[in-house]
Design an enzyme around this catalytic site. Structure first.
Site, PDB file in Angstrom:
ATOM      1  N   GLN A  45       0.981  -1.173   0.404  1.00 13.23           N
ATOM      2  CA  GLN A  45      -0.266   0.072   0.190  1.00 13.23           C
ATOM      3  C   GLN A  45       0.574   1.181  -0.302  1.00 13.23           C
ATOM      4  O   GLN A  45       2.219   1.351   0.827  1.00 13.23           O
ATOM      5  CB  GLN A  45      -0.892  -0.024   1.033  1.00 13.23           C
ATOM      6  N   TYR A  93      -6.074  10.641   4.895  1.00  9.88           N
ATOM      7  CA  TYR A  93      -4.898  10.815   3.828  1.00  9.88           C
ATOM      8  C   TYR A  93      -5.333  11.575   2.549  1.00  9.88           C
ATOM      9  O   TYR A  93      -6.257  11.639   2.822  1.00  9.88           O
ATOM     10  CB  TYR A  93      -4.262   9.123   3.339  1.00  9.88           C
ATOM     11  N   GLY A 100      -9.028  -7.749   9.050  1.00 10.38           N
ATOM     12  CA  GLY A 100      -8.219  -7.055   9.312  1.00 10.38           C
ATOM     13  C   GLY A 100      -8.026  -7.265  11.220  1.00 10.38           C
ATOM     14  O   GLY A 100      -7.005  -7.967  11.197  1.00 10.38           O
ATOM     15  N   CYS A 152      -1.867  -5.403  21.474  1.00 12.87           N
ATOM     16  CA  CYS A 152      -3.122  -6.216  21.315  1.00 12.87           C
ATOM     17  C   CYS A 152      -3.255  -6.273  22.115  1.00 12.87           C
ATOM     18  O   CYS A 152      -3.120  -7.565  23.001  1.00 12.87           O
ATOM     19  CB  CYS A 152      -3.274  -7.014  20.286  1.00 12.87           C
ATOM     20  N   ALA A 212      -3.868 -12.532  32.164  1.00 12.45           N
ATOM     21  CA  ALA A 212      -2.483 -12.737  32.434  1.00 12.45           C
ATOM     22  C   ALA A 212      -1.590 -14.483  32.447  1.00 12.45           C
ATOM     23  O   ALA A 212      -1.082 -14.697  32.523  1.00 12.45           O
ATOM     24  CB  ALA A 212      -1.516 -11.814  33.108  1.00 12.45           C
ATOM     25  N   GLN A 255     -10.395  -9.736  35.367  1.00 14.38           N
ATOM     26  CA  GLN A 255     -10.815  -8.295  35.304  1.00 14.38           C
ATOM     27  C   GLN A 255     -11.864  -9.063  33.795  1.00 14.38           C
ATOM     28  O   GLN A 255     -13.074  -7.845  32.945  1.00 14.38           O
ATOM     29  CB  GLN A 255     -10.071  -7.810  34.225  1.00 14.38           C
TER      30      GLN A 255
END
Length: 658
Positions: free
Chosen positions: A102, A178, A334, A377, A409, A436
């Site tokens: 791209q 853009y 994506g 992420c 975690a 959590q």
């Protein structure tokens, strides 16, 4: 074959792609000063290994530094970048995928703090604020026609470099903030020359770029466009009719495929706007179907180029249905492929339950746009860490590992340690795992977080990780396990405040209300952090009147920008009262007394008072074990309360190193 449309071959120009799954271009801001880095190599190689048919390598600048979006954006404006790009293309091809590059210029969206320059654009019209990106910008300098032609040449030369590097083609970037989209927008482009004044002229920049690329690269080199076909909001400048016209003109100009998107230029969210944590599946499929129908209405013929569409489409059944109904010819997945590189292979192996879900937190985007950092992420600990290295080394010695806690975690630590060959057992104080994450999935518009809990259960079952539920573990109980390694992941503890009336029966933690405890009609929440504000939305949707009292000047300060804006705008529209720079003085049976910054006091009616004044580390178990266990670690919120991306990273890193 199940999902026969999704996993059948497709063609883009003369390029044969093994399936219909596309990794769309998504910047991760991990280049080495514009050059392909180890992190970039690993990132795309892993997704090629994972089975996606086509990888569109992220936004690459054709004109640095003027056209940069972030400080570590890939660059392709000079031949010196070809070698690294060639290694990247080779690696993608060796692992079975095709690849496009791209190419882009940020135009009026480029920020002086990154480029050191005033931005440029089609017109001297400043980029307005939009909650979708959480950004605005200074007024750009209007490009001259000669400068525009020079930028067209930069696009064409960038495409030629991509071809020399071995890419199968390019994608011209024309969405978001853009330059490509700016030329198409009647609000951003108010020129009256050959490049503006009508839709016929606003598309000219694109047509020139396509023509120049064809002249340099030939007809066998794939040329595609990622196109905004509709803008929404008060500053929108592209109607659907115009977007359809642009798509038609690009098809006639000879591009090989079109990826369609919708943009928003709205300063404030409405109740119809939903954060990605709750957004629906297949968002762009009806849009792409509309573009196909619109082009047919113009030409009287079926569309002659494949359309790429998606939007939370990383679900095989959703993608398959869209393809079967001919709403598009390829599906982009994506953020699903950011969270789970192996997604296509897991579908083929009938192991969809093991696909790490994208929860829609938007941390990946926020890290770049708001902080100019690399993407991270909440589901995938590797993204943005350890140079994106996914390979795990087997342990040289098997260790008995006890993990205390069952949150994000802990689960990641258990997964990685088990894959490395260790003997792992989780001890969870509750009747189910999740920590959590269970709480985070409770407020409104959090439907996309819930699949993470299902993933936790699936990975535990797949790896046969032992879990003991309803097991509160203190120092004595842990030492009795005789474990080689103890990993404490017990979560945070709430901050306690001294306040008259804090022990009254109608006072409780905000989390208790989120988990279903009854509240009165008039609720005062003390603390306007993320939990406090999300609890407020949970309550106002039940028809409750809510007041949030926050000592600082900012509500939900630690939330990612886009999701925060949507949440706060929802609360405003629902009548929530915000009291910033205000302290709680006393809680009584029927009201809360508060004091504003000017020291003015006020009584607020309250049937229920919820406490949400923050959380602090919970190291007590860890501290008690130091020196008594050969290896002991404290991770996640019990080490330092933070976001899921930080917690999962800590779980991954400790398990890689034990």
């Amino acid at each position: 074959m199940e999902y026969s449309n999704l996993f059948s071959e497709g063609k883009i120009g003369g390029l044969v792609v093994k399936n219909k799954i596309v990794l769309p271009a998504m910047g991760i801001n991990m280049s080495d000063k514009g050059f392909v880095s180890e992190a970039i190599m690993n990132h795309y190689t892993e997704r090629a290994k994972g089975g996606a048919g086509l990888l569109i390598v992220e936004v690459s600048c054709v004109d640095a530094p003027q056209g940069l979006n972030s400080s570590n954006m890939l660059v392709i404006d000079d031949d010196k970048y070809i070698d690294g790009m060639s290694q990247l293309a080779d690696s993608i091809h060796e692992n079975g995928a095709k690849c496009l590059l791209q190419i882009s210029h940020t135009g009026r969206g480029s920020r002086r703090k990154i480029t050191g320059k005033q931005p440029v654009g089609p017109s001297a019209v400043a980029m307005p604020y939009t909650f979708m990106m959480g950004l605005s910008n200074e007024e750009p300098r209007e490009l001259t026609a000669e400068e525009i032609r020079a930028i067209e040449d930069k696009y064409a030369n960038a495409a030629l470099r991509a071809k020399k590097a071995g890419f199968d083609g390019i994608q011209m970037h024309s969405i978001g903030y853009y330059l490509g989209e700016q030329f198409l927008s009647s609000k951003a482009n108010v020129r009256t020359d050959e490049y503006g004044g009508s839709k016929e002229k606003r598309i000219q920049f694109h047509l020139n770029v396509v023509q120049k690329i064809r002249a340099l690269c030939g007809d066998d080199f794939v040329v595609t466009v990622k196109l905004t076909v509709l803008e929404l909001g008060e500053d929108a400048g592209i109607t659907f009719e115009e977007g359809t016209y642009y798509a038609y003109r690009l098809q006639e100009a000879g591009i090989d495929a079109l990826e369609v998107m919708v943009g928003a230029w709205k300063q404030e969210a409405t109740l119809e706007d939903v954060a990605d944590t709750g957004s629906p599946k297949g968002q762009m499929f009806d849009v792409s179907a509309g573009i196909k129908a619109g082009i047919k209405a113009i030409t009287g013929k079926e569309v002659t180029i494949p359309i790429i569409s998606g939007g939370r489409a990383g679900y095989a059944q959703v993608a398959e249905e869209a393809l079967a109904k001919e709403k598009c010819e390829f599906v982009f997945m994506g953020k699903s492929l950011l969270a789970e590189p192996n997604l296509p292979n897991l579908i083929l192996e009938k192991k969809e339950a093991l696909i790490r879900p994208c929860i829609g937190c938007n941390t990946c985007i926020d890290q770049q746009l708001q902080h100019d950092k690399c993407s991270r992420c909440s589901s995938n600990a590797v993204l943005g860490n350890r140079h994106n290295r996914y390979e795990l080394e087997l342990a040289t010695k098997t260790k008995k590992i006890a993990i205390i806690g069952g949150g994000i975690a802990a689960i990641e630590a258990a997964r990685v340690a088990t894959l490395r060959g260790h003997d792992v057992t989780i001890y969870e104080k509750d009747a189910e795992i999740g920590g959590q994450v269970k709480l985070a999935a409770t407020p409104p518009h959090k439907e996309n977080i819930k699949p993470m809990l299902d993933y936790f259960k699936a990975i535990i079952k797949e790896l046969a990780i032992k879990v003991h539920y309803n097991r509160f573990m203190d120092e004595e109980a842990v030492l009795a396990l005789n474990a080689d390694v103890v990993i404490c992941a017990v979560g945070p503890t709430p901050v306690k405040i001294n306040l008259p009336g804090i022990d009254l029966p109608h006072v409780m933690e905000a989390k208790e209300a989120l988990l279903g405890k009854n509240t009165g009609q008039n609720v005062v929440i003390i603390g306007g952090g993320v939990v406090g504000c999300e609890t407020a939305e949970y309550l106002v949707e039940q028809g409750k009147q809510v007041t949030i009292v926050e000592a600082t000047d900012k509500m939900a300060a630690k939330m990612v920008m886009t999701n925060r804006t949507i949440l706060l705008d929802h609360l405003k529209l629902a009548g929530t009262i915000f009291m910033n720079k205000t302290k709680c003085i006393e809680i009584s049976k029927s009201f809360v007394e508060v004091m504003a910054e000017n020291r003015e006091r006020q009584h607020i009616l309250a049937d229920t008072v919820l406490l949400s004044v923050g959380e602090r580390p919970n190291p007590s178990l860890y501290d008690s074990l130091v020196g008594k266990v050969s290896e002991v670690y404290n991770i996640g919120d019990s080490q330092l309360p933070d976001c899921f991306a930080t917690s999962i990273k800590q779980g991954h890193e400790v398990a890689v190193n034990v």
